[in-house]
Design an enzyme around this catalytic site. Structure first.
Site, short mmCIF file in Angstrom:
data_model
loop_
_atom_site.label_atom_id
_atom_site.label_comp_id
_atom_site.label_asym_id
_atom_site.label_seq_id
_atom_site.Cartn_x
_atom_site.Cartn_y
_atom_site.Cartn_z
N PHE A 130 0.96 -1.29 -0.06
CA PHE A 130 -0.04 0.14 0.18
C PHE A 130 0.98 1.24 0.02
O PHE A 130 1.79 1.37 0.70
CB PHE A 130 -0.79 0.00 1.32
CG PHE A 130 -2.13 -0.43 1.20
CD1 PHE A 130 -2.45 -1.52 0.44
CD2 PHE A 130 -3.34 0.31 1.60
CE1 PHE A 130 -3.84 -2.06 0.03
CE2 PHE A 130 -4.72 -0.18 1.62
CZ PHE A 130 -4.94 -1.26 0.92
N ALA A 131 0.48 2.19 -0.84
CA ALA A 131 1.28 3.58 -0.95
C ALA A 131 0.21 4.52 -0.88
O ALA A 131 -0.20 5.08 -1.96
CB ALA A 131 2.44 3.58 -1.94
N VAL A 132 -0.37 5.01 0.04
CA VAL A 132 -1.46 5.81 0.34
C VAL A 132 -1.24 7.17 0.93
O VAL A 132 -0.43 7.29 1.68
CB VAL A 132 -2.77 5.15 0.98
CG1 VAL A 132 -3.83 6.05 1.45
CG2 VAL A 132 -3.14 3.74 0.22
N ASP B 88 15.90 -2.46 11.66
CA ASP B 88 15.92 -1.14 11.64
C ASP B 88 17.20 -0.71 12.44
O ASP B 88 17.44 -1.34 13.58
CB ASP B 88 14.56 -0.52 12.51
CG ASP B 88 14.50 0.86 12.78
OD1 ASP B 88 15.55 1.34 12.93
OD2 ASP B 88 13.56 1.15 12.93
N ASP C 147 7.31 1.66 3.67
CA ASP C 147 8.22 2.70 4.14
C ASP C 147 9.43 1.57 4.77
O ASP C 147 10.14 1.94 5.75
CB ASP C 147 7.74 3.33 5.54
CG ASP C 147 7.05 2.30 6.82
OD1 ASP C 147 7.05 1.29 6.34
OD2 ASP C 147 7.07 2.82 7.82
N HIS D 276 9.43 -9.85 14.99
CA HIS D 276 9.79 -8.21 15.04
C HIS D 276 11.07 -8.02 15.63
O HIS D 276 11.42 -8.96 16.64
CB HIS D 276 8.71 -7.86 16.10
CG HIS D 276 8.49 -6.30 16.19
ND1 HIS D 276 9.53 -5.65 16.42
CD2 HIS D 276 7.28 -5.52 16.00
CE1 HIS D 276 9.22 -4.32 16.40
NE2 HIS D 276 7.77 -4.39 16.16
N GLU E 271 -1.57 -5.76 13.15
CA GLU E 271 -0.57 -6.67 13.59
C GLU E 271 -0.80 -7.42 14.92
O GLU E 271 -0.46 -8.54 15.06
CB GLU E 271 0.65 -5.65 14.12
CG GLU E 271 1.83 -6.50 14.52
CD GLU E 271 3.23 -5.41 14.37
OE1 GLU E 271 3.79 -5.31 13.51
OE2 GLU E 271 3.25 -4.94 15.70
N1 UDP Z 1 0.11 3.38 4.93
C1 UDP Z 1 -0.03 4.19 3.65
N2 UDP Z 1 -0.46 5.57 4.04
C2 UDP Z 1 -0.94 5.69 5.23
C3 UDP Z 1 -0.44 4.98 6.39
C4 UDP Z 1 -0.20 3.81 5.94
O1 UDP Z 1 0.19 3.68 2.66
O2 UDP Z 1 -1.20 6.98 5.43
C5 UDP Z 1 0.54 1.78 4.59
C6 UDP Z 1 2.00 1.87 4.38
O3 UDP Z 1 2.18 0.57 3.27
C7 UDP Z 1 2.79 1.67 5.29
C8 UDP Z 1 1.72 0.61 6.23
O4 UDP Z 1 0.54 1.16 5.70
O5 UDP Z 1 4.07 1.19 5.35
C9 UDP Z 1 2.07 0.49 7.76
O6 UDP Z 1 1.92 1.74 8.32
P1 UDP Z 1 3.23 2.50 8.88
O7 UDP Z 1 4.38 2.09 8.04
O8 UDP Z 1 3.02 3.95 9.18
O9 UDP Z 1 3.30 1.57 10.35
P2 UDP Z 1 4.66 1.41 11.22
O10 UDP Z 1 5.59 0.56 10.49
O11 UDP Z 1 5.10 2.54 11.62
O12 UDP Z 1 4.05 0.65 12.51
MN MN Z 2 6.21 0.74 8.48
#
Ligand code: UDP
Ligand code: MN
Length: 269
Positions: A38-40, A243, A130, A150, A220
């Site tokens: 997802f890339a939203v 990380d 990300d 994790h 998760e």
């Molecule tokens: N995501 C997105 N847009 C957003 C929020 C989340 O595309 O506004 C998707 C994206 O693929 C992201 C994933 O959801 O990598 C999980 O969110 P995030 O990476 O922020 O969670 P974290 O890894 O920080 O727990």
């Molecule tokens: Mn993430």
């Protein structure tokens, strides 16, 4: 300290040195692999580096379909792709809350793993955007049901895992149960297994929403609950989700898939 390479139910835990990639590549000559991401909203900025790094390190030499979901299909910059690799762009709603964007992935998976993906691929890998691939990630990660430990909890005691502990949530895991704390930023499996997984997680998320609650770590938490009762057949070590800000990096010889640091406030709002 020695790290396990086998779970108590005899699922392999994949670390550098536990497999011969040439043997595995021969077994997967014809295998078709999907990568779901997802890339939203603002997260579209992570997409090109993600895809470019996947071209360098993810399933090189195999048949790969990228399933990209975004609210800005027209803004996607396509990477230069090798032969045998396909980029699919799909439109998806932009939820207001980042937690809802993240959870919508499960709902989307229930649809695609049922209808479209069974005709196109054998295995599906689901990832956060990300992130970047930073070293080899190949067919050694394929299996019926695969989850990644994790990186913040691979040395932790089960008692300190951040499972959902409220019985009212569908993601509830009682104390004394559970094996690993898995991270939802990388998991996968056969398409029908991801169909079952996403159906269960989406159902749990919907039940919680009706009660006006949300599991501590959103999807998760639901993923972790599912994997307590449906044990993964293969487990990826934190080499596959690292990380560079985390401690205990001396255990991690290969940092194959690493988090891109982000300003949470800025990118989520
Ligand atoms: N995501 C997105 N847009 C957003 C929020 C989340 O595309 O506004 C998707 C994206 O693929 C992201 C994933 O959801 O990598 C999980 O969110 P995030 O990476 O922020 O969670 P974290 O890894 O920080 O727990
Ligand atoms: Mn993430």
């Amino acid at each position: 300290m020695a790290l396990n390479v086998l779970s108590t139910w005899l699922a392999p835990i994949i670390w550098d040195g536990t497999y011969d990639i040439n043997v595995l590549n021969n077994q997967h000559n014809e295998t078709r692999i999907g990568l779901f991401v997802f890339a939203v909203k603002k997260y579209i900025r992570f997409l090109l580096p993600f895809l470019e790094s996947a071209e360098r390190y993810f399933m090189v030499g195999h048949k790969v379909t990228y399933y990209v979901f975004t609210d800005k299909v027209n803004d996607v910059v396509k990477p230069k792709m090798a032969e045998g690799r396909i980029l699919q762009l799909h439109d998806v709603a932009a939820d207001q809350r980042w937690q809802d964007v993240s959870m919508r992935r499960m709902e989307t998976l229930t649809v695609f793993t049922k209808e479209r993906m069974p005709k196109e691929i054998d295995y599906l890998v689901c990832a956060d955007v990300d992130m970047v691939f930073n070293d080899h990630v190949g067919v050694e990660i394929l299996g019926d049901l695969v989850a990644t430990i994790h990186p913040g909890y691979f040395l932790s005691d089960t008692k300190s895992f951040p499972y959902e502990r409220r019985p009212v949530s569908a993601a509830y895991i009682p104390h004394g149960q559970g094996d690993f704390y898995y991270m939802a930023a990388l998991y996968g499996g056969k398409v029908d297994e991801i169909y079952k997984l996403s159906m269960a997680c989406h159902k749990g998320i919907s039940e919680d929403k009706k009660k006006d609650i949300e599991a501590i770590w959103q999807e998760e938490s639901h993923l972790n609950r599912y994997l307590v009762y449906n044990k993964p057949t293969k487990i990826l070590s934190p080499e596959y989700l690292w990380d560079n800000n985390l401690p205990n990096g001396e255990y991690i010889k290969r940092r194959r898939f690493i988090a891109v640091h982000k300003n949470h406030q800025e990118v989520r709002n």
